[in-house]
Write a protein that holds these residues in place. Structure first.
Motif, PDB file in Angstrom:
ATOM      1  N   LEU A  18       0.822  -1.210   0.000  1.00 23.20           N
ATOM      2  CA  LEU A  18       0.000   0.000   0.000  1.00 23.20           C
ATOM      3  C   LEU A  18       0.855   1.259   0.000  1.00 23.20           C
ATOM      4  O   LEU A  18       0.544   2.232  -0.681  1.00 23.20           O
ATOM      5  N   LYS A  19       1.936   1.237   0.753  1.00 21.52           N
ATOM      6  CA  LYS A  19       2.833   2.393   0.811  1.00 21.52           C
ATOM      7  C   LYS A  19       3.579   2.560  -0.516  1.00 21.52           C
ATOM      8  O   LYS A  19       3.646   3.660  -1.066  1.00 21.52           O
ATOM      9  N   HIS A  20       4.145   1.498  -1.044  1.00 23.81           N
ATOM     10  CA  HIS A  20       4.922   1.592  -2.274  1.00 23.81           C
ATOM     11  C   HIS A  20       4.073   1.870  -3.507  1.00 23.81           C
ATOM     12  O   HIS A  20       4.578   2.387  -4.501  1.00 23.81           O
ATOM     13  N   ALA A  21       2.808   1.533  -3.450  1.00 21.86           N
ATOM     14  CA  ALA A  21       1.903   1.834  -4.566  1.00 21.86           C
ATOM     15  C   ALA A  21       1.300   3.234  -4.421  1.00 21.86           C
ATOM     16  O   ALA A  21       0.439   3.624  -5.199  1.00 21.86           O
ATOM     17  N   ASN A  22       1.760   3.977  -3.401  1.00 26.31           N
ATOM     18  CA  ASN A  22       1.289   5.337  -3.131  1.00 26.31           C
ATOM     19  C   ASN A  22      -0.204   5.412  -2.825  1.00 26.31           C
ATOM     20  O   ASN A  22      -0.861   6.396  -3.158  1.00 26.31           O
ATOM     21  N   ILE A  23      -0.713   4.361  -2.197  1.00 25.20           N
ATOM     22  CA  ILE A  23      -2.108   4.365  -1.745  1.00 25.20           C
ATOM     23  C   ILE A  23      -2.191   5.061  -0.396  1.00 25.20           C
ATOM     24  O   ILE A  23      -3.139   5.789  -0.125  1.00 25.20           O
ATOM     25  N   ILE A  24      -1.193   4.822   0.457  1.00 27.73           N
ATOM     26  CA  ILE A  24      -1.097   5.467   1.764  1.00 27.73           C
ATOM     27  C   ILE A  24       0.236   6.198   1.854  1.00 27.73           C
ATOM     28  O   ILE A  24       1.168   5.896   1.107  1.00 27.73           O
ATOM     29  N   GLN A  25       0.334   7.146   2.799  1.00 32.75           N
ATOM     30  CA  GLN A  25       1.543   7.950   2.947  1.00 32.75           C
ATOM     31  C   GLN A  25       2.617   7.279   3.789  1.00 32.75           C
ATOM     32  O   GLN A  25       3.801   7.488   3.578  1.00 32.75           O
ATOM     33  N   SER A  26       2.205   6.486   4.797  1.00 30.47           N
ATOM     34  CA  SER A  26       3.178   5.841   5.682  1.00 30.47           C
ATOM     35  C   SER A  26       2.673   4.464   6.084  1.00 30.47           C
ATOM     36  O   SER A  26       1.480   4.167   5.984  1.00 30.47           O
TER      37      SER A  26
END
Length: 79
Positions: A18-26
């Motif tokens: 989720l983080k690496h796909a830029n879905i979440i910030q952290s």
């Protein structure tokens, strides 16, 4: 639309994805996100941030799109 997410390791966890796909910030946002939004891994509803995703895994997030996890080759970008 399908987006390919390249990994160099054998697997990536759903939270890392989720983080690496830029879905979440952290990474700390993974649990609240998974509690709020449905995510399907290979067609099955999934809410465990530690779920391992291997090359060939398909992740579908309504409102965000369809993602395919793929092992990076030497000339491809990696996570």
């Amino acid at each position: 639309m399908e987006t390919i997410i390249y990994i160099k390791e054998e697997f990536i966890t759903l939270g890392q994805f989720l983080k690496h796909a830029n879905i979440i910030q952290s990474g700390g946002m993974a649990r609240p996100y998974l509690e709020t939004y449905p995510i399907f891994v290979d067609g099955e509803l999934e809410n465990r941030r530690g779920k391992k995703l291997y090359s060939g895994t398909i992740v579908e997030i309504p409102e965000e799109g369809k993602f395919i996890v793929q092992t990076a080759l030497d000339n491809e970008p990696e996570i």
